[in-house]
Every structure is written in structure tokens, then in C-alpha cells.
Design an enzyme around this catalytic site. Structure first.
Site, mmCIF file in Angstrom:
data_model
loop_
_atom_site.group_PDB
_atom_site.id
_atom_site.type_symbol
_atom_site.label_atom_id
_atom_site.label_comp_id
_atom_site.label_asym_id
_atom_site.label_seq_id
_atom_site.Cartn_x
_atom_site.Cartn_y
_atom_site.Cartn_z
ATOM 1 N N HIS A 1 56.200 50.791 64.582
ATOM 2 C CA HIS A 1 56.055 51.893 65.525
ATOM 3 C C HIS A 1 56.980 53.051 65.160
ATOM 4 O O HIS A 1 57.962 52.888 64.439
ATOM 5 C CB HIS A 1 56.364 51.426 66.948
ATOM 6 N N HIS B 1 59.231 51.877 62.063
ATOM 7 C CA HIS B 1 60.212 50.810 61.890
ATOM 8 C C HIS B 1 59.784 49.566 62.650
ATOM 9 O O HIS B 1 58.934 49.625 63.543
ATOM 10 C CB HIS B 1 61.611 51.274 62.310
ATOM 11 N N ARG C 1 71.192 53.849 70.818
ATOM 12 C CA ARG C 1 70.355 54.820 70.100
ATOM 13 C C ARG C 1 70.390 56.180 70.778
ATOM 14 O O ARG C 1 70.307 56.290 72.000
ATOM 15 C CB ARG C 1 68.905 54.321 70.044
#
Length: 274
Positions: A97, A251, A265
Site C-alpha cells: 500500500h 510498502h 510516523r
């Protein structure tokens, strides 16, 4: 400051040394990192014990922040997504995705850092969507360049709810983020290269084709993106950082661990997809 860039594969990935991301970066260093990102698509930095504020400051050198709509229950600020998993199989990251393509303006890039890692496992794979597009035959390239596809928040949201990672409701997210259409092939705004832009988490249908055609073409494109020739694999260590170009990279977080894995993140805002 001079940085050292070591490519990992011919298609994607490089490790970067010679830079301390905790310190303010001068313009020349930022330009060198950006050039390396555009060339290698995903960059890996080792031994970078950043605080959240330092993580955000690094991201801001490459553009304004994108506030991820799918917040987890572990985070204490909207701009830092906290991924906290123990048994990740089937929770969504173990599908190829790109981040948040159900948005009108998906992130330009994502910067992920390792906080806590399992004893073994927990690698992340990255794939070049330039290479995926370029590996298609010319007739198929011509076909898909003229198509658009629907991207929808429903699938990743259902998985996040089922795993207990968010307190948001599906109805709330569907109302705030209705389905959007993006081209199946996008042209990178900085490099001019073309890449596939469909992914297994968010892309639900190709527009303007029959159901039978969609049932054949979309699964083929999603499966095509998995070819090892397009990929690199990163083994995380404490305080490692990965910075990838979300416009041309997919990824896959390998769900091969049963111990706690905590990642933080930050995402960078991007232009409309085109």
C-alpha cells in the site's frame, strides 16, 4: 555537511550516513537528502534517536505536515501517528500500500522511526511503482495510462477498528472521507517519471470498465506490484528511520513477529495527484 548515500538495489532504496537528524539541517544538506530521495525513492538512516519534536522538525524541512485522518488511540498529537502492534497479521500494514490514498491529497512522503522492536522479525519491504509501470508491456501501459480508479477509506478503517487500534467509527470516517478517484498511472511532479498508483488497501475499482474487466485488470495490477525486482527490504534497528516518497513507493510491513513493535510516523503534505 557531506552525506554518504549507499544504494541497496538497482530499483529502490539507499542508506544514508554522515548526517545527524537531531540537529537543524542547512539548506545544502536538505537539498542533498531531497536529491537522494528522488533518485532512490526510500532512504534509511541508522542511529537517529529523535524526539517527536526533532522528528517533526526534520519533516518540515521537506514541506508542510499532513495530518493523517486515521488516528490511532496511542498517539497524543495529531501529526505523529503511533503504530503499536503485537500480532499484526491481517491488520492492514501487511498489504502492499501507499499511505492514505483515500485522501484528495495523499501525503508526499512518510518518515517512520523505530521506537521498540521485536527480538526477530518486523522488517518492512518497499517497492518502486516506477519499476512496476515500466515493466508493463507498451500496449498495457497505453491502456492503464487513460484509466482512473476509486480509493476508499472503508477497508483500512475496518481493519483498524477490528484490531482495536482506533476509537474512530467507520461511519464517521466514511462521512469525512468519501471515495475519491485518482489516475491509475501518475506522473511524478518533480521527476516526470510515470508510476502505478493503485494499492491493495484503498483501491476498490477501476472507473469506466465493466465489472468483469475490473475483476481481471485491477487484481493483475495489484499483484504485479509485488514483484521482487521492484523491491528492497529494510531490517529495523532501534532509532532507525525510513523516509519514502509516497507518490511512487508502496510498502509492506512483514507480519512475522509476536512481540511488541512500536513505530512513530510523520507524513508530509502533497499536491493533488495527477
Amino acid at each position: 555537511m557531506s552525506i554518504e548515500v549507499t544504494p541497496l538495489t538497482a530499483a529502490i532504496g539507499a542508506e544514508v550516513a554522515g548526517v545527524d537528524l537531531r540537529a537543524p539541517l542547512d539548506d545544502d544538506t536538505v537539498a542533498a537528502v531531497r536529491a537522494a530521495l528522488l533518485r532512490h525513492l526510500v532512504l534509511f538512516f541508522r542511529d537517529q534517536p529523535l524526539s517527536d519534536d526533532e522528528h517533526l522538525a526534520f519533516a518540515l524541512r521537506f514541506g508542510p505536515l499532513s495530518v493523517p485522518p486515521l488516528a490511532t488511540k496511542y498517539q497524543d498529537r495529531p501529526t505523529v501517528t503511533v503504530l503499536d502492534q503485537v500480532q499484526p497479521k491481517g491488520e492492514g500494514a501487511d498489504e502492499w500500500h501507499s499511505d492514505n490514498t483515500f485522501m484528495d491529497r495523499p501525503p508526499m512522503g512518510s518518515i517512520l522511526r523505530a521506537v521498540q522492536l521485536p527480538t526477530v522479525g518486523g522488517d518492512t519491504c518497499f517497492a518502486s511503482m516506477y519499476a512496476a509501470y515500466e515493466a508493463l508491456s507498451p500496449p498495457l501501459q497505453t491502456l492503464v495510462e487513460h484509466l482512473t480508479a476509486v480509493h476508499d477509506v472503508t477497508k483500512p478503517m475496518r481493519k483498524a477498528i477490528a484490531a482495536g487500534h482506533t476509537t474512530l467509527t467507520l461511519a464517521e470516517m466514511q462521512e469525512r472521507w468519501p471515495p475519491v478517484e485518482h489516475p491509475v498511472v501518475v506522473t511524478h511532479p518533480e521527476t516526470g517519471r510515470k508510476g502505478l498508483f493503485v494499492n491493495r488497501n484503498s483501491t476498490t475499482a477501476i472507473v469506466g470498465v465493466t465489472e468483469r474487466e475490473n475483476d481481471t485488470l485491477l487484481p493483475f495490477l495489484l499483484d504485479h506490484a509485488r514483484s521482487p525486482e521492484f523491491q528492497c527490504r529494510f531490517h529495523w534497528e532501534p532509532d532507525s528511520i525510513a523516509f519514502w516518497d509516497n507518490r511512487c513507493v508502496q510498502h509492506y510491513a512483514v507480519a512475522d513477529y509476536v512481540e511488541r513493535r512500536v513505530m512513530r510516523r510523520v507524513t508530509i503534505d502533497g499536491p493533488p495527484v495527477g
